[in-house]
Design a protein around this motif. Structure first.
Motif, short mmCIF file in Angstrom:
data_model
loop_
_atom_site.label_atom_id
_atom_site.label_comp_id
_atom_site.label_asym_id
_atom_site.label_seq_id
_atom_site.Cartn_x
_atom_site.Cartn_y
_atom_site.Cartn_z
N GLY A 1 34.91 32.45 42.54
CA GLY A 1 33.41 32.18 43.20
C GLY A 1 32.70 32.08 43.09
N ASP A 2 32.12 33.21 41.93
CA ASP A 2 30.50 33.97 41.36
C ASP A 2 30.68 33.58 39.68
N ASP A 3 29.67 33.49 39.30
CA ASP A 3 29.72 33.31 37.56
C ASP A 3 30.74 34.30 37.03
N ALA A 4 31.28 35.93 37.18
CA ALA A 4 32.08 36.02 37.12
C ALA A 4 32.47 37.41 38.29
N ALA A 5 33.94 38.26 38.24
CA ALA A 5 33.91 38.49 39.46
C ALA A 5 33.31 39.74 39.08
N LEU A 6 33.40 40.99 40.15
CA LEU A 6 33.21 43.11 39.48
C LEU A 6 34.38 43.14 40.38
N VAL A 7 34.69 44.39 38.88
CA VAL A 7 35.47 45.02 39.62
C VAL A 7 36.03 46.66 39.27
N GLN A 8 36.49 47.65 40.72
CA GLN A 8 36.43 49.11 40.45
C GLN A 8 37.28 49.94 39.09
N ALA A 9 36.20 50.56 38.94
CA ALA A 9 36.92 51.77 36.65
C ALA A 9 36.43 52.16 37.23
N THR A 10 37.11 53.57 37.99
CA THR A 10 37.21 54.96 39.62
C THR A 10 36.47 55.21 38.13
N ASP A 11 37.71 55.57 36.70
CA ASP A 11 37.45 56.93 35.70
C ASP A 11 36.71 56.32 34.65
N GLY A 12 35.68 55.44 34.48
CA GLY A 12 34.47 55.30 33.44
C GLY A 12 35.26 54.58 33.15
#
Lengths: 336, 336
Positions: free
Chosen positions: A42-53
């Motif tokens: 719903g926004d320009d991009a999504a944001l996803v967790q990447a816990t170990d970097g």
């Protein structure tokens, strides 16, 4: 039973009539998201967790008529297949899928139920993996094209590459071999799930429609000291060939260790096919192939099918002591 | 000059003749990778650094004849446009692009130079952003489809969403407005870069072929307390409308603050178009629109074009005090 298949009443409306945003909102935005989805669609991009970097990522494209047929599969099954194909690439690295993105091209006259059904299948299959569908695009094209990207989490583990196989390793597989190819042969011969009370035959057809990669086996292997791993999408011989080439070794496969599944023998008899051709060169099951330092390292669900020899010989893969001379895997474009 | 355009001699070979792996290897695997690419192309999946434990991600699909024409753009320009379109979505969140994945569908008779040229354009444009091309897929389709996914790094910043606009904010834009639409109108009227010695006209055509999003302006805004931001891909009015809807506010645009670029006025005179229609509803420039708490917060490269009012009124966006009644943006499928 495919209970979420769109009803007939909906299929009269087309994607062009409803409009892009309505279709996208209908199928993507309403799904619940796992906690790893920090910003969903719903926004320009999504944001996803990447816990170990770090983030594992892979992309694949499925084209109508080439990778699926809507007279052989429901739209939802096509969506589920797209998730399996992409998710297996993440599993082959020893990671877990966390998020999918779907770009869908379709003709304006496409019924909404088809576009929505494909997206629904992707959403349900992603959900079953604990992953979100975090983005999407819907555009006009001449035929249906489903382009999927998957993100994955290694949970702190080292990535499992194709290049890690060593002489003396055992070669093992997890998941089905040849089932999808047998199912395709059955469908091509005009035999559908509806035509047969034989559950082993209908299971082969289902395997073609919706492959079931052994996701956990990939993570288990990564935890158990696997040396090299790949997803089998072009066929066992072809994909082990990629591992052999990347590692500079030779793979020696023993058909006696694989064994002939009676369901494949039965299907081969019905359609006049060669079950070993399906097992050794059939893609699309999205099983996993790997090498381990010893048999003792194999987690549950893995079966030894051969060993790793020195790569001095000309053939990357030999079967029962000889190079496998059949077609040896599937490519999108035949080399001339 | 497009010096990397494939030579004629290569274009006689087709993708089908050369084979999938050869084309992919030729255009993807040989590129150098930034340090953020931990595992590059050639394995089942790639691995990309995500230092702050999160990854921004977006995907878009471009279809030949719909989003680009190979008689108007070189394959390399198509690839560069695909990167701009996707990279702008990451910039609109305040992030920097780190990696691109490309799935390319094309007919078997496609010259290798076209497939390679598109991939080359993607590679060069990604490189200019400091990003890698970490994966790809090449499949057979009836016409050329370019599906791109981009990953981005917020470098520890909060994601900038569409929902953050508040009453009293100033509305600002960075980048070009209406240039791509003007270029498209010129090309549609049969005017190419080669036909005109007028650099302002040829620059508009180039803007359509290869948009140049203000990547740094997105990051600068995120560092300067921006409240809401979006990429302008459907047109200023339509995209500000999305921000207004997500934030529950109304955007009031003042054309006097935007000003009329003389190049647009000149182009409009040549083709009989309306420059304000291009500025207000033209997509594909991939400029950025944002709201800030005050004019003092604007970084370099941002221009105030209006303010944010209460969302009680029916129109999400008003221009010079009235709802804008023209087409209001571009959709892949017209709503019926």
């Amino acid at each position: 039973m495919d209970t979420s298949r769109p009803q007939q009443g909906h299929s009269e409306r087309t994607v062009a009539q409803v409009g892009e945003f309505a279709v996208i909102e209908q199928v993507v935005a309403r799904r619940s998201q796992p906690t790893t989805t920090l910003v969903g669609p719903g926004d320009d991009a999504a944001l996803v967790q990447a816990t170990d970097g770090r983030v594992a990522v892979s992309a694949d494209m499925l084209v109508e008529g080439r990778h699926f047929r809507l007279d052989w599969s429901t739209p939802e099954q096509v969506g589920r297949k797209a998730v399996a194909q992409n998710g297996a690439d993440i599993a082959a690295m020893g990671a877990r899928p966390t998020a999918f993105l779907v770009s869908l091209g379709c003709p304006p006259e496409t019924p909404v139920s088809v576009a929505a059904g494909i997206s629904e299948g992707i959403g349900l299959a992603a959900e079953a993996l604990g992953a979100g569908v975090v983005g999407g695009d819907l555009v006009q094209s001449d035929h249906i094209v489903v382009s999927v990207t998957v993100l994955g989490d290694l949970e702190g583990r080292a990535p499992v590459l194709r290049s890690g196989a060593r002489v003396g390793d055992v070669v093992a597989v997890a998941g089905q071999l040849g089932h999808s190819a047998a199912g395709l042969a059955l469908l091509s011969a005009g035999i559908g799930v509806e035509d047969t009370p034989d559950t082993s035959i209908s299971a082969l057809i289902d395997s073609h429609r919706v492959p079931t990669p052994p996701y956990d086996a990939g993570v288990d292997a990564a935890r158990s000291g696997v040396r090299a791993m790949t997803d089998i999408s072009d066929g066992l011989v072809a994909d082990l060939g990629h591992v052999a080439d990347a590692s500079g070794v030779q793979m020696r496969i023993d058909r006696g260790l694989i064994g002939l599944d009676p369901a494949l023998a039965d299907a081969a008899e019905r359609v006049g096919g060669d079950p070993w051709e399906w097992i050794l060169t059939g893609g699309e099951d999205h099983a996993l192939a790997a090498t381990f330092a010893s048999v003792a390292d194999l987690p549950a669900g893995w079966t030894v099918v051969g060993d790793v020899a020195s790569g001095d010989d000309s053939a990357a893969v030999i079967v029962d002591g000889r190079p496998w001379t059949a077609s040896g895997g599937w490519q999108s474009f035949g080399a001339g």
